[in-house]
Design an enzyme around this catalytic site. Structure first.
Site, PDB file in Angstrom:
ATOM      1  N   CYS A   1      16.545 -24.674 -34.152  1.00 47.37           N
ATOM      2  CA  CYS A   1      17.059 -23.696 -33.578  1.00 47.37           C
ATOM      3  C   CYS A   1      16.992 -23.593 -32.079  1.00 47.37           C
ATOM      4  O   CYS A   1      16.182 -24.460 -31.544  1.00 47.37           O
ATOM      5  CB  CYS A   1      16.199 -22.294 -33.770  1.00 47.37           C
ATOM      6  SG  CYS A   1      16.187 -21.780 -35.484  1.00 47.37           S
TER       7      CYS A   1
ATOM      8  N   ARG B   1      19.900 -28.836 -32.011  1.00 47.22           N
ATOM      9  CA  ARG B   1      18.582 -28.446 -32.490  1.00 47.22           C
ATOM     10  C   ARG B   1      18.917 -27.567 -33.936  1.00 47.22           C
ATOM     11  O   ARG B   1      17.931 -27.196 -34.552  1.00 47.22           O
ATOM     12  CB  ARG B   1      18.124 -27.375 -31.567  1.00 47.22           C
ATOM     13  CG  ARG B   1      17.825 -27.999 -30.042  1.00 47.22           C
ATOM     14  CD  ARG B   1      17.145 -26.987 -29.286  1.00 47.22           C
ATOM     15  NE  ARG B   1      16.115 -26.688 -29.806  1.00 47.22           N
ATOM     16  CZ  ARG B   1      14.929 -27.195 -29.599  1.00 47.22           C
ATOM     17  NH1 ARG B   1      14.728 -28.200 -29.178  1.00 47.22           N
ATOM     18  NH2 ARG B   1      13.644 -26.580 -30.237  1.00 47.22           N
TER      19      ARG B   1
ATOM     20  N   TRP C   1      18.841 -23.241 -37.471  1.00 53.02           N
ATOM     21  CA  TRP C   1      18.418 -24.066 -38.482  1.00 53.02           C
ATOM     22  C   TRP C   1      17.585 -23.230 -39.583  1.00 53.02           C
ATOM     23  O   TRP C   1      16.522 -22.896 -39.020  1.00 53.02           O
ATOM     24  CB  TRP C   1      17.573 -25.367 -37.877  1.00 53.02           C
ATOM     25  CG  TRP C   1      17.393 -26.297 -38.822  1.00 53.02           C
ATOM     26  CD1 TRP C   1      18.013 -27.502 -39.306  1.00 53.02           C
ATOM     27  CD2 TRP C   1      16.096 -26.499 -39.702  1.00 53.02           C
ATOM     28  NE1 TRP C   1      17.671 -28.174 -40.104  1.00 53.02           N
ATOM     29  CE2 TRP C   1      16.380 -27.673 -40.548  1.00 53.02           C
ATOM     30  CE3 TRP C   1      14.782 -26.024 -39.750  1.00 53.02           C
ATOM     31  CZ2 TRP C   1      15.285 -28.076 -41.416  1.00 53.02           C
ATOM     32  CZ3 TRP C   1      14.062 -26.156 -40.639  1.00 53.02           C
ATOM     33  CH2 TRP C   1      14.180 -27.470 -41.341  1.00 53.02           C
TER      34      TRP C   1
ATOM     35  N   ASN D   1      13.072 -18.781 -32.167  1.00 55.44           N
ATOM     36  CA  ASN D   1      12.921 -20.120 -32.829  1.00 55.44           C
ATOM     37  C   ASN D   1      11.601 -20.451 -32.974  1.00 55.44           C
ATOM     38  O   ASN D   1      10.485 -20.141 -32.264  1.00 55.44           O
ATOM     39  CB  ASN D   1      13.156 -21.083 -31.625  1.00 55.44           C
ATOM     40  CG  ASN D   1      12.850 -22.578 -31.903  1.00 55.44           C
ATOM     41  OD1 ASN D   1      12.748 -22.897 -33.359  1.00 55.44           O
ATOM     42  ND2 ASN D   1      12.474 -23.711 -31.187  1.00 55.44           N
ATOM     43  N   GLY D   2      11.268 -20.815 -34.366  1.00 49.57           N
ATOM     44  CA  GLY D   2       9.597 -20.663 -35.114  1.00 49.57           C
ATOM     45  C   GLY D   2       9.670 -20.004 -36.367  1.00 49.57           C
ATOM     46  O   GLY D   2      10.681 -19.747 -36.963  1.00 49.57           O
TER      47      GLY D   2
ATOM     48  N   GLU E   1      14.608 -48.494 -40.348  1.00 44.98           N
ATOM     49  CA  GLU E   1      15.249 -47.672 -39.420  1.00 44.98           C
ATOM     50  C   GLU E   1      16.824 -47.772 -39.679  1.00 44.98           C
ATOM     51  O   GLU E   1      17.392 -46.771 -39.893  1.00 44.98           O
ATOM     52  CB  GLU E   1      14.992 -48.230 -37.977  1.00 44.98           C
ATOM     53  CG  GLU E   1      16.009 -47.449 -36.767  1.00 44.98           C
ATOM     54  CD  GLU E   1      15.787 -46.137 -36.841  1.00 44.98           C
ATOM     55  OE1 GLU E   1      14.978 -45.349 -37.636  1.00 44.98           O
ATOM     56  OE2 GLU E   1      16.410 -45.438 -35.970  1.00 44.98           O
TER      57      GLU E   1
ATOM     58  N   LYS F   1      18.988 -44.449 -40.991  1.00 43.88           N
ATOM     59  CA  LYS F   1      20.388 -43.956 -40.126  1.00 43.88           C
ATOM     60  C   LYS F   1      21.391 -43.909 -41.121  1.00 43.88           C
ATOM     61  O   LYS F   1      22.304 -43.173 -41.015  1.00 43.88           O
ATOM     62  CB  LYS F   1      20.802 -45.228 -39.025  1.00 43.88           C
ATOM     63  CG  LYS F   1      19.900 -45.486 -37.842  1.00 43.88           C
ATOM     64  CD  LYS F   1      19.961 -44.256 -36.810  1.00 43.88           C
ATOM     65  CE  LYS F   1      18.958 -43.141 -37.081  1.00 43.88           C
ATOM     66  NZ  LYS F   1      17.715 -43.022 -36.696  1.00 43.88           N
TER      67      LYS F   1
ATOM     68  N   GLU G   1      21.022 -40.750 -42.931  1.00 41.00           N
ATOM     69  CA  GLU G   1      21.067 -39.561 -42.180  1.00 41.00           C
ATOM     70  C   GLU G   1      22.403 -39.230 -42.105  1.00 41.00           C
ATOM     71  O   GLU G   1      22.864 -38.078 -42.090  1.00 41.00           O
ATOM     72  CB  GLU G   1      20.251 -39.564 -40.876  1.00 41.00           C
ATOM     73  CG  GLU G   1      18.716 -39.504 -40.898  1.00 41.00           C
ATOM     74  CD  GLU G   1      18.080 -39.702 -39.627  1.00 41.00           C
ATOM     75  OE1 GLU G   1      18.590 -40.532 -38.796  1.00 41.00           O
ATOM     76  OE2 GLU G   1      17.593 -38.511 -38.955  1.00 41.00           O
TER      77      GLU G   1
ATOM     78  N   HIS H   1       8.625 -57.525 -56.634  1.00 38.68           N
ATOM     79  CA  HIS H   1       7.403 -56.537 -57.397  1.00 38.68           C
ATOM     80  C   HIS H   1       8.115 -55.297 -57.931  1.00 38.68           C
ATOM     81  O   HIS H   1       7.319 -54.275 -58.120  1.00 38.68           O
ATOM     82  CB  HIS H   1       6.355 -56.458 -56.424  1.00 38.68           C
ATOM     83  CG  HIS H   1       5.642 -57.601 -55.993  1.00 38.68           C
ATOM     84  ND1 HIS H   1       5.102 -58.265 -56.748  1.00 38.68           N
ATOM     85  CD2 HIS H   1       5.665 -58.289 -54.788  1.00 38.68           C
ATOM     86  CE1 HIS H   1       4.466 -59.599 -56.051  1.00 38.68           C
ATOM     87  NE2 HIS H   1       4.940 -59.338 -54.904  1.00 38.68           N
TER      88      HIS H   1
ATOM     89  N   LYS I   1      17.467 -31.728 -34.617  1.00 42.29           N
ATOM     90  CA  LYS I   1      16.944 -32.922 -33.741  1.00 42.29           C
ATOM     91  C   LYS I   1      15.590 -32.704 -33.708  1.00 42.29           C
ATOM     92  O   LYS I   1      14.660 -33.882 -33.531  1.00 42.29           O
ATOM     93  CB  LYS I   1      17.775 -32.869 -32.468  1.00 42.29           C
ATOM     94  CG  LYS I   1      17.191 -33.878 -31.503  1.00 42.29           C
ATOM     95  CD  LYS I   1      18.254 -35.186 -31.365  1.00 42.29           C
ATOM     96  CE  LYS I   1      17.786 -36.100 -30.246  1.00 42.29           C
ATOM     97  NZ  LYS I   1      17.865 -37.482 -31.220  1.00 42.29           N
TER      98      LYS I   1
END
Ligand code: M6R
Length: 608
Positions: free
Chosen positions: A2, A27, A79, A105-106, A481, A485, A488, A504, A603
């Protein structure tokens, strides 16, 4: 997680607020809304709200032709945590009489019991959000003094918040912070509120970072800071050294692409002034390297993978035992930490709640602490003994790229510094690494020139449902990584394994339909990696190898080779990962996906 924006001053608030929301959309972007206080006869008379499910563009279309003239405004990009993304659940939330608007936000953790009590007292709830209880609580306590009402409401609340409140008959915005970030921007005859600095850069670089438990009355002519009991507070004014242009796309179609291409400069700037001569490093740390016996690195997501590279570097160069822990696990697992432990917390935003709490956990047990951070003034920066800042500038793309490079540089510097101080790294070894580090910007430029080849790979395999990534040693995190990427931003399922681990179990997945991306740059384990490539080929796997130009041994096994320039093995993750960032970017772009705002993500994750 948010984004919130507030404005009070002499301009039309709607323009400033929408502008700020555009810069904070990373955000959260499942819905957005704006509230504007309308001035009539010199006093705000009413609050008008427009809010919509969907990205900010949807809200902007809804605002077309609307005459929102007021000079006080609040804006929010969401969000979702409580309640699906919908018009009604979008912020701001308005009181029943239309006089009071709240953005948040929270998470209000005890919202269930508060909602039950307020409903029983006759309050009518419209949304499924936790935030709406704040509107009713403030309304309940309002007796002409908005700040007092907010204070009394907050006294009943547990949870996290960055909260901004406006009332039609007040020419101030009341803000408060607990855990979720909030910054006040100071202008001339105008002031600003935001979750994060990029929203303010076009207007001011003078800011006050609120601390947990701070409140502020933000008017056009001044800002009054208090604690949650109304006692006056003083906080420093910080000057931000980022410029407005650094938060723009600068002609690139996406922030992520721009940020990938900025990486040579990020490496150069993060090294800047810290390398001393040919063999040494000055990090300006208070830490006595002889006062620690071990280090724990804790972080989330991409920052966690940077920590895995850090572990490799510090153990190799400084012979200091290192463990790397996912922050959300570390904070709850009763870790063994003492005053001879160095806790290294790594975070682009400095706001990730899991990383902040992991840091608190380690410090509470006596650990020394060091943060590797990008954002100055962030929550983590205020709770740590030492800081190594990346010089990456604002990272707007939700998928991290340039911050990862900055983190890797920070770990290279830290490992060098510790190795020199602990006497485990001699002149020759240090000289080789310093030389290699200085050449990284040029090597990244070189890797970037292979974009057309990488784009071809992306085009060929973009419709595959699964990818496997393999790497060994210091390039195992590179594989992790690369897979993150791709997941995402392209939503393709991707797994990464240490190449030696493949036999394995994961080898069962290999067939002629799943691309396997192998980081096969030469190093200590080159021959072993070659054996792993053979194992893939023997099972008809599609092999895409990152290899040095002219490496015929790898070329003989791979379907496609993505060339990456040769460098010192301990520095190679800084170069290799760039090719994998481009592979993810080109794939997502070809699939027509929103690269900068991937679905479901935010983010900085400031809630658990
Ligand atoms: O701001 P931080 O570095 O603490 O963020 C940690 C993760 O949330 C972040 O790296 C996330 O995994 C990114 N989306 C990666 O691209």
């Amino acid at each position: 997680m948010c984004g919130i924006v507030g404005y009070v001053g002499h301009r039309r608030a709607v323009g400033v607020v929408i502008d700020g929301l555009e810069r904070l959309e990373y955000r959260g972007y499942d819905s957005a809304g704006i509230a504007v206080g309308h001035v009539a006869d010199g006093a705000p008379a009413r609050i008008e709200i427009v809010k919509r499910a969907g990205k900010l563009e949807v809200l902007k279309i809804a605002l077309e032709g609307r005459m929102l003239e007021g000079t006080i405004g609040l804006g929010h990009t969401r969000w979702a945590t409580h309640g699906e993304p919908s018009d009604i659940n979008a912020h701001p939330h308005l009181s029943e009489d239309g006089q009071l608007a709240v953005i948040h936000n929270g998470i209000i953790e005890n919202y269930g019991e508060l909602k039950e009590r307020l409903s029983a007292a006759g309050h009518v709830f419209l949304s499924e959000t936790d935030t709406e209880v704040m509107v009713h609580l403030i309304e309940e306590h309002y007796r002409g003094d908005l700040a007092a009402a907010v204070r009394e409401a907050l006294a009943q609340v547990t949870g996290s918040y960055a909260l901004a409140v406006a009332r039609a008959d007040h020419e101030v915005i009341v803000v408060a912070r607990a855990t979720s970030p909030m910054v006040i921007g100071l202008g001339e005859g105008e002031n600003f509120v935001a979750s994060d600095v990029p929203a303010l850069l076009a207007y001011t670089r003078r800011v006050i970072f609120l601390h947990d438990g701070d409140m502020a009355l933000v008017g056009s002519d001044g800002v009054t800071l208090t604690d949650l009991h109304g006692a006056p507070l003083a906080r420093d004014i910080s000057e931000i050294d980022w410029d407005a242009e650094s938060a723009e796309k600068d002609g690139y179609p996406h922030y992520m692409l721009k940020e990938i291409f900025e990486q040579p400069a990020v490496v150069y700037n993060t090294l800047g002034g810290r390398l001393v001569g040919e063999t040494d490093v000055n990090l300006d740390l208070a830490l006595d390297p002889h006062s620690i016996d071990r280090a724990i690195v804790t972080a989330a997501g991409t920052a966690f993978y940077a920590g895995l590279v850090g572990e490799y570097l510090i153990e190799k160069l400084a012979r200091l035992p290192v463990e790397v822990e996912i922050a959300s696990e570390f904070r709850y697992r009763d870790p063994v930490v003492d005053e001879r432990t160095l806790c290294i917390v790594v975070s682009q935003s400095g706001e990730t709640i899991d990383s902040l709490e992991a840091l608190r956990e380690a410090r509470g047990r006596g650990a020394r602490s060091l943060a590797i951070l990008n954002v100055k003034g962030s929550s983590i920066s205020r709770e740590v003994d030492d800081i190594l800042y990346l010089q990456a500038g604002p990272e707007i793309g939700v998928a991290s790229s340039k911050a990862y490079l900055g983190m890797l540089v920070a770990f290279e510097l830290l490992a060098l510094w510790l190795g020199r101080a602990r006497g485990t790294l001699g002149d020759d070894g240090a000289r080789e690494i310093v030389r290699a580090l200085r050449s990284v910007p040029r090597l990244i430029e070189d890797t970037l020139t292979h974009r057309p080849c990488i784009a071809e790979v992306a085009e060929t395999f973009k419709d595959k449902d699964h990818y496997l990534f393999l790497g060994r040693g210091i390039n195992f995190p590179t594989a992790l990584e690369g897979a993150l990427k791709l997941k995402e931003i392209s939503y393709i399922h991707a797994e990464a394994y240490a190449a030696g681990e493949m036999k394995h179990g994961p080898i069962a997945l290999i067939d002629d339909d799943m691309p396997v991306v192998a980081v096969a740059t030469q190093g200590e384990l080159y021959l072993k990696t070659l054996s792993n490539l053979r194992e893939v080929r023997a099972r008809n796997g599609i092999l895409i190898a990152l290899a040095h130009p002219g490496d015929d041994m790898v070329g003989a096994h791979a379907d496609v080779v993505i060339p990456v320039p040769e460098t010192h093995e301990l520095v190679s993750p800084l170069v290799n990962v760039v090719a994998l960032q481009l592979l993810a970017y080109e794939t997502a772009n070809r699939l027509g996906l929103d690269v900068d705002r991937p679905r479901n993500l935010a983010k900085s994750v400031t809630v658990e």
